[in-house]
Design a protein around this motif. Structure first.
Motif, PDB file in Angstrom:
ATOM      1  N   ALA A  48       0.597  -1.042   0.097  1.00  0.00           N
ATOM      2  CA  ALA A  48      -0.038   0.272   0.517  1.00  0.00           C
ATOM      3  C   ALA A  48       0.498   1.321   0.121  1.00  0.00           C
ATOM      4  N   ARG A  49       1.736   1.164   0.717  1.00  0.00           N
ATOM      5  CA  ARG A  49       3.098   2.190   1.263  1.00  0.00           C
ATOM      6  C   ARG A  49       3.136   2.451  -1.260  1.00  0.00           C
ATOM      7  N   ALA A  50       3.584   1.903  -0.801  1.00  0.00           N
ATOM      8  CA  ALA A  50       4.223   1.664  -2.682  1.00  0.00           C
ATOM      9  C   ALA A  50       4.066   1.836  -3.571  1.00  0.00           C
ATOM     10  N   LEU A  51       2.794   1.749  -3.172  1.00  0.00           N
ATOM     11  CA  LEU A  51       1.726   2.238  -4.674  1.00  0.00           C
ATOM     12  C   LEU A  51       0.951   3.600  -4.465  1.00  0.00           C
ATOM     13  N   ALA A  52       0.919   3.608  -2.868  1.00  0.00           N
ATOM     14  CA  ALA A  52       0.397   4.950  -2.894  1.00  0.00           C
ATOM     15  C   ALA A  52       1.278   6.104  -3.286  1.00  0.00           C
ATOM     16  N   GLY A  53       2.888   5.228  -2.719  1.00  0.00           N
ATOM     17  CA  GLY A  53       3.977   6.970  -3.299  1.00  0.00           C
ATOM     18  C   GLY A  53       4.402   6.832  -4.262  1.00  0.00           C
ATOM     19  N   PHE A  54       3.558   5.854  -5.382  1.00  0.00           N
ATOM     20  CA  PHE A  54       4.029   5.576  -6.819  1.00  0.00           C
ATOM     21  C   PHE A  54       2.982   6.485  -7.253  1.00  0.00           C
ATOM     22  N   LEU A  55       2.050   6.806  -6.987  1.00  0.00           N
ATOM     23  CA  LEU A  55       0.788   7.783  -7.126  1.00  0.00           C
ATOM     24  C   LEU A  55       0.650   9.414  -7.096  1.00  0.00           C
ATOM     25  N   GLY A  56       2.123   9.359  -5.557  1.00  0.00           N
ATOM     26  CA  GLY A  56       2.657  10.168  -5.446  1.00  0.00           C
ATOM     27  C   GLY A  56       1.334  10.911  -3.878  1.00  0.00           C
ATOM     28  N   VAL A  57       1.350  10.081  -3.255  1.00  0.00           N
ATOM     29  CA  VAL A  57       0.700   9.992  -1.940  1.00  0.00           C
ATOM     30  C   VAL A  57       1.798   9.558  -0.649  1.00  0.00           C
ATOM     31  N   THR A  58       1.233   9.872   0.341  1.00  0.00           N
ATOM     32  CA  THR A  58       2.065   9.560   1.353  1.00  0.00           C
ATOM     33  C   THR A  58       0.785   9.085   1.911  1.00  0.00           C
ATOM     34  N   LEU A  59       0.776   8.002   2.534  1.00  0.00           N
ATOM     35  CA  LEU A  59      -0.197   7.268   3.313  1.00  0.00           C
ATOM     36  C   LEU A  59       0.007   7.282   5.319  1.00  0.00           C
ATOM     37  N   SER A  60      -0.699   7.951   6.200  1.00  0.00           N
ATOM     38  CA  SER A  60      -0.312   7.872   7.816  1.00  0.00           C
ATOM     39  C   SER A  60      -0.491   6.111   7.883  1.00  0.00           C
ATOM     40  N   PRO A  61       0.122   6.111   8.662  1.00  0.00           N
ATOM     41  CA  PRO A  61       0.080   4.794   9.512  1.00  0.00           C
ATOM     42  C   PRO A  61      -1.290   4.231   9.669  1.00  0.00           C
ATOM     43  N   ALA A  62      -2.330   5.299   9.886  1.00  0.00           N
ATOM     44  CA  ALA A  62      -3.656   5.351  10.341  1.00  0.00           C
ATOM     45  C   ALA A  62      -4.069   4.690   9.205  1.00  0.00           C
ATOM     46  N   ALA A  63      -4.352   5.549   7.862  1.00  0.00           N
ATOM     47  CA  ALA A  63      -5.022   4.734   6.549  1.00  0.00           C
ATOM     48  C   ALA A  63      -4.336   3.716   6.173  1.00  0.00           C
ATOM     49  N   ALA A 118      -5.773   1.024   8.471  1.00  0.00           N
ATOM     50  CA  ALA A 118      -7.187   0.704   7.620  1.00  0.00           C
ATOM     51  C   ALA A 118      -7.131  -0.545   6.636  1.00  0.00           C
ATOM     52  N   LEU A 119      -6.603  -0.088   5.686  1.00  0.00           N
ATOM     53  CA  LEU A 119      -6.100  -0.933   4.436  1.00  0.00           C
ATOM     54  C   LEU A 119      -5.505  -2.200   4.618  1.00  0.00           C
ATOM     55  N   ALA A 120      -5.206  -2.055   5.704  1.00  0.00           N
ATOM     56  CA  ALA A 120      -4.324  -3.423   5.704  1.00  0.00           C
ATOM     57  C   ALA A 120      -5.457  -4.619   6.242  1.00  0.00           C
ATOM     58  N   TYR A 121      -6.681  -3.821   7.460  1.00  0.00           N
ATOM     59  CA  TYR A 121      -7.231  -5.185   8.141  1.00  0.00           C
ATOM     60  C   TYR A 121      -8.293  -5.163   7.190  1.00  0.00           C
ATOM     61  N   GLU A 122      -8.602  -5.001   6.495  1.00  0.00           N
ATOM     62  CA  GLU A 122      -9.577  -5.022   5.439  1.00  0.00           C
ATOM     63  C   GLU A 122      -8.539  -6.577   4.555  1.00  0.00           C
ATOM     64  N   VAL A 123      -7.347  -6.325   4.414  1.00  0.00           N
ATOM     65  CA  VAL A 123      -7.260  -7.622   3.527  1.00  0.00           C
ATOM     66  C   VAL A 123      -6.864  -8.703   4.424  1.00  0.00           C
TER      67      VAL A 123
END
Length: 307
Positions: free
Chosen positions: A111-126, A129-134
């Motif tokens: 998630a961190r790598a894909l968001a970074g590729f798209l120009g976004v830095t995700l917070s630990p909380a985000a 939450a994304l990892a919890y769904e998986v």
């Protein structure tokens, strides 16, 4: 764009954490999952490569329950982005089904790598939450502790449904992690405990309550830098985990070997029924305990210092 995420160990509180009792967990910084994203030809869409599983698939053709594909779709939906033309690759040093949070580490790193590729830095909380769904795909009804400690990369005191409390570290914890060589499927272990709890609710609730009290005592011992007492509490936690049926002779043999070699305390970590044990050790005693674990048949022995 490259990223990584650590593994995790539960210091105390396995299984009872699923039912609302506290648990403590710490990251394993030296054993990590890496993920990276590279641009691909226009119109190719997003390809997913899981090096350790020998898998490569296109996101658009992946089934809904494929964990890496599910994670990619969640990230894209969260960011409101179209599928990029890129290749997302993951590679992990964490053993699969070992109780070290390999699934959550893959999700957080990817998630961190894909968001970074798209120009976004995700917070630990985000990220959490994304990892919890998986994690729901991996474990059915996860506690949420794996994704929490891995996303924050800090020790946490965790109660399901409450914001995680990131712990200050008053004294370093030196831990050895020994792999039993037997896979541990968290979903199966959690389901088995739930089934037994439904059949014998008073027995299991009493032990879950004991584990919850023990976790609070362990936190206090750590805060007071009383590592011998913390070790004794890890031993007590192991006894209760054995009583709820998630220890095995193989795990017990490794735990006994660690204690006899001078560990301050030792227990299984994660869902049990296989996987890994942890041993709390001193700097001076670490080599002897590591050697004893290898002699006792540990497939791998890692060391980590939480400081």
């Amino acid at each position: 764009m490259e990223s990584s995420a650590p593994g995790k160990v539960i210091l105390c509180g396995e299984h009872s954490v699923v039912y609302g009792y506290p648990a403590m967990a710490a990251p394993v910084m030296g054993v990590r999952c890496r993920a990276w994203v590279e641009a691909a030809a226009s119109g190719s869409g997003l390809s997913l490569v899981a090096v350790d599983l020998g898998e490569r698939l296109a996101l658009r053709a992946a089934p809904p329950d494929q964990p890496l594909a599910a994670l990619a779709r969640l990230v894209l939906a969260h960011l409101g982005c179209e599928e990029p033309d890129a290749v997302l690759t993951v590679h992990s040093d964490l053993p699969i089904a070992g109780g070290l949070g390999s699934g959550a580490a893959v999700s957080v790193a990817a998630a961190r790598a894909l968001a970074g590729f798209l120009g976004v830095t995700l917070s630990p909380a985000a990220l959490s939450a994304l990892a919890y769904e998986v994690e729901k795909l991996h474990h059915g009804t996860p506690s949420g502790i794996d994704n929490t400690v891995i996303a924050w990369e800090r020790p946490v005191y965790f109660v399901k449904g409450q914001p995680p409390e990131v712990l200050a570290i008053p004294a370093p914890l030196r831990l050895l992690i020994a792999d039993s060589g037997i896979g541990a499927v968290t979903r199966e272990a959690v389901a088995a405990v739930r089934q037994r709890r439904e059949a014998h609710p008073a027995y299991y609730e009493a032990r879950f309550a004991q584990i919850g009290a023990l976790v609070s005592a362990a936190r206090a011992a750590w805060e007071q830098q009383d590592l011998p007492t913390l070790g004794q509490l890890l031993d007590a936690n192991q006894a209760l985990l054995a009583e709820i049926g998630v220890s095995t002779p193989r795990l017990e043999a490794l735990i006994t070997a660690a204690r006899q070699a001078g560990a301050l305390g030792a227990k299984l970590t994660g869902s049990g029924m296989g996987g890994n044990i942890i041993a709390l050790v001193t700097a001076e005693g670490m080599p002897a305990v590591a050697d004893a674990l290898r002699v006792a048949g540990a497939v791998h022995v890692w060391q980590t210092i939480t400081e």
